[in-house]
Design a protein around this motif. Structure first.
Motif, PDB file in Angstrom:
ATOM      1  N   LYS A 174       0.819  -1.216   0.000  1.00  0.00           N
ATOM      2  CA  LYS A 174       0.000   0.000   0.000  1.00  0.00           C
ATOM      3  C   LYS A 174       0.858   1.274   0.000  1.00  0.00           C
ATOM      4  O   LYS A 174       2.013   1.271   0.443  1.00  0.00           O
ATOM      5  N   ILE A 216      -0.016   5.047   1.483  1.00  0.00           N
ATOM      6  CA  ILE A 216      -0.996   5.974   2.065  1.00  0.00           C
ATOM      7  C   ILE A 216      -0.834   7.296   1.325  1.00  0.00           C
ATOM      8  O   ILE A 216       0.244   7.902   1.328  1.00  0.00           O
ATOM      9  N   GLU A 237      -2.053   9.560   6.975  1.00  0.00           N
ATOM     10  CA  GLU A 237      -1.427   8.688   7.974  1.00  0.00           C
ATOM     11  C   GLU A 237      -1.309   9.448   9.303  1.00  0.00           C
ATOM     12  O   GLU A 237      -1.247  10.674   9.323  1.00  0.00           O
ATOM     13  N   HIS A 238      -1.273   8.728  10.358  1.00  0.00           N
ATOM     14  CA  HIS A 238      -1.230   9.210  11.747  1.00  0.00           C
ATOM     15  C   HIS A 238      -2.550   9.836  12.188  1.00  0.00           C
ATOM     16  O   HIS A 238      -3.118   9.393  13.193  1.00  0.00           O
ATOM     17  N   VAL A 291      -5.288   9.299  10.941  1.00  0.00           N
ATOM     18  CA  VAL A 291      -6.269   8.212  10.834  1.00  0.00           C
ATOM     19  C   VAL A 291      -6.372   7.422  12.142  1.00  0.00           C
ATOM     20  O   VAL A 291      -7.427   6.876  12.468  1.00  0.00           O
ATOM     21  N   VAL A 292      -5.286   7.389  12.912  1.00  0.00           N
ATOM     22  CA  VAL A 292      -5.299   6.664  14.196  1.00  0.00           C
ATOM     23  C   VAL A 292      -6.316   7.312  15.143  1.00  0.00           C
ATOM     24  O   VAL A 292      -6.895   6.652  15.993  1.00  0.00           O
ATOM     25  N   PRO A 348      -3.135  -0.376  15.733  1.00  0.00           N
ATOM     26  CA  PRO A 348      -3.248   0.052  14.327  1.00  0.00           C
ATOM     27  C   PRO A 348      -4.651   0.559  13.999  1.00  0.00           C
ATOM     28  O   PRO A 348      -5.634   0.054  14.562  1.00  0.00           O
ATOM     29  N   SER A 349      -4.734   1.530  13.098  1.00  0.00           N
ATOM     30  CA  SER A 349      -6.061   2.050  12.721  1.00  0.00           C
ATOM     31  C   SER A 349      -6.845   1.018  11.925  1.00  0.00           C
ATOM     32  O   SER A 349      -8.071   1.021  11.922  1.00  0.00           O
ATOM     33  N   ILE A 380      -6.213   0.709   8.502  1.00  0.00           N
ATOM     34  CA  ILE A 380      -6.189   1.085   7.074  1.00  0.00           C
ATOM     35  C   ILE A 380      -5.254   0.172   6.282  1.00  0.00           C
ATOM     36  O   ILE A 380      -5.563  -0.193   5.141  1.00  0.00           O
ATOM     37  N   ASP A 381      -4.126  -0.225   6.890  1.00  0.00           N
ATOM     38  CA  ASP A 381      -3.176  -1.064   6.144  1.00  0.00           C
ATOM     39  C   ASP A 381      -3.803  -2.415   5.788  1.00  0.00           C
ATOM     40  O   ASP A 381      -3.662  -2.904   4.667  1.00  0.00           O
ATOM     41  N   ALA A 427       4.227   5.479   8.273  1.00  0.00           N
ATOM     42  CA  ALA A 427       4.526   6.039   9.592  1.00  0.00           C
ATOM     43  C   ALA A 427       5.629   7.082   9.577  1.00  0.00           C
ATOM     44  O   ALA A 427       5.737   7.889  10.501  1.00  0.00           O
TER      45      ALA A 427
END
Ligand code: MEV
Length: 320
Positions: free
Chosen positions: A14, A16, A20-21, A23-24, A146-147, A149-150, A275
């Motif tokens: 993936k 992003i 990122e971040h 999204v957490v 982890p959110s 998304i990955d 990240a």
């Protein structure tokens, strides 16, 4: 009970694109799948006794998956297999990886998604929600909180918009994206970087919350730009996102230098992806020719990175 494994399964890597971040913390994010990021092939070992084996040469991984293993990859894989109703014994799994490991391109999620697809019962392996849930059992070992998304993009591919607790939507691009992925060669750990952002947010909530909000707003605007094929707006938002990620403390001088070089050599915009702290950046280019010139310029500017296939910049086309 001992599980039977399927003979082959795959998952996407993936990129992003934005978010990122943030999204957490529940803000939306946009990610693009890199197809065939990892293919796993399983075969029964003679006699079917003994531990499971996992070998992914491109990631320098050659492991036995035993309950007493302290290797995080082994522990993550065992969590995924336990979710799938493990334990599993007597199989060798070999991986063919098209993405580098620990570089922000979703290697851990690709591994846990492909492993879930090897081990889940047939109907579950075809259900993306179950595959993602099994993958998350492994992702929690790697990244703490982890959110998701990955795992979602590793399982679904395409371009997705994701918000924690709200789910996933496929995003239709108006025109393809011509990207150059630029590895920095700097190792980093997602969990450590996510914890660093949390610590900064806890120390300075009035300062950091607005940065996270701004990243979320940027994703909403970025999605509109993707859907309208407004590459100029997208490029500007990508540049702003890189600066905001710097404010969160996850960029580094070498990443800033790589981004500046790509833009100086014709990219429309560049940002770190994933990240941060090292890992990869991506540069948005006008067309495939511009992407090829940016790749040459990166090789001239950073010959030490171009010297190894693991850190050489490469083109990715995200289809409309
Ligand atoms: C890592 O690929 C993306 C982060 O936002 C962490 C996460 O979403 O779990 C940094």
């Amino acid at each position: 009970m001992t599980l039977e494994l399927r003979s082959e399964a795959e998952a996407c890597g993936k990129i992003i694109l934005l978010g990122e971040h943030s999204v957490v913390y529940g803000h939306p994010a946009l990610a693009a799948g890199l197809s065939r990021g990892l293919i796993l092939r399983a075969r029964p070992l003679d006699g079917r006794g003994g531990a499971m084996e996992l070998s992914i040469p491109a990631w320098d991984l050659d492991l036995r998956l035993t309950a007493d293993s302290e290797h995080p990859v082994a522990r993550a894989c065992l969590e995924v297999l336990a979710y799938c109703d493990g334990p599993v014994t007597g199989w060798r799994i070999e991986g063919e990886a098209k993405i580098p490991a620990r570089a922000g391109l979703g290697s851990s999620a690709a591994l846990s998604v492909a492993l879930a697809r090897l081990a889940l019962p047939e109907a579950d392996a075809r259900t993306v929600e179950t595959v993602v849930a099994a993958s998350m059992a492994g992702e929690r070992v790697f990244h703490g909180d982890p959110s998701g998304i990955d795992s979602e993009v590793a399982a679904r591919g395409g371009v997705i918009a994701f918000a924690r607790g709200e789910g996933v939507e496929a995003v239709r691009l108006r025109s393809p994206l011509h990207l150059v992925v630029v590895p920095s060669g700097i190792p980093r750990q997602t969990g450590v970087l996510v914890a660093g952002v949390r610590a900064r947010r806890d120390r300075f909530p009035q300062v950091i919350e607005p940065v996270l909000e701004a990243l979320g707003a940027l994703v909403v605007r970025g999605r509109a730009a993707l859907e309208a094929g407004d590459t100029a707006a997208l490029a500007e938002l990508i540049a702003v996102a890189h600066e905001l990620l710097g404010a969160l403390g996850v960029s580094r001088p070498p990443l800033d230098a790589l981004a500046a070089h790509a833009v100086g050599e014709g990219a429309l915009g560049a940002k770190l992806t994933g990240a941060g702290g090292g890992g990869c950046l991506f540069a948005l280019c006008d067309n495939p020719g511009a992407a090829a010139s940016v790749i040459s310029a990166m090789a001239e500017g950073f010959p030490e990175l171009a010297a190894s296939p693991r850190t050489r910049a490469f083109a990715v086309e995200v289809e409309a």
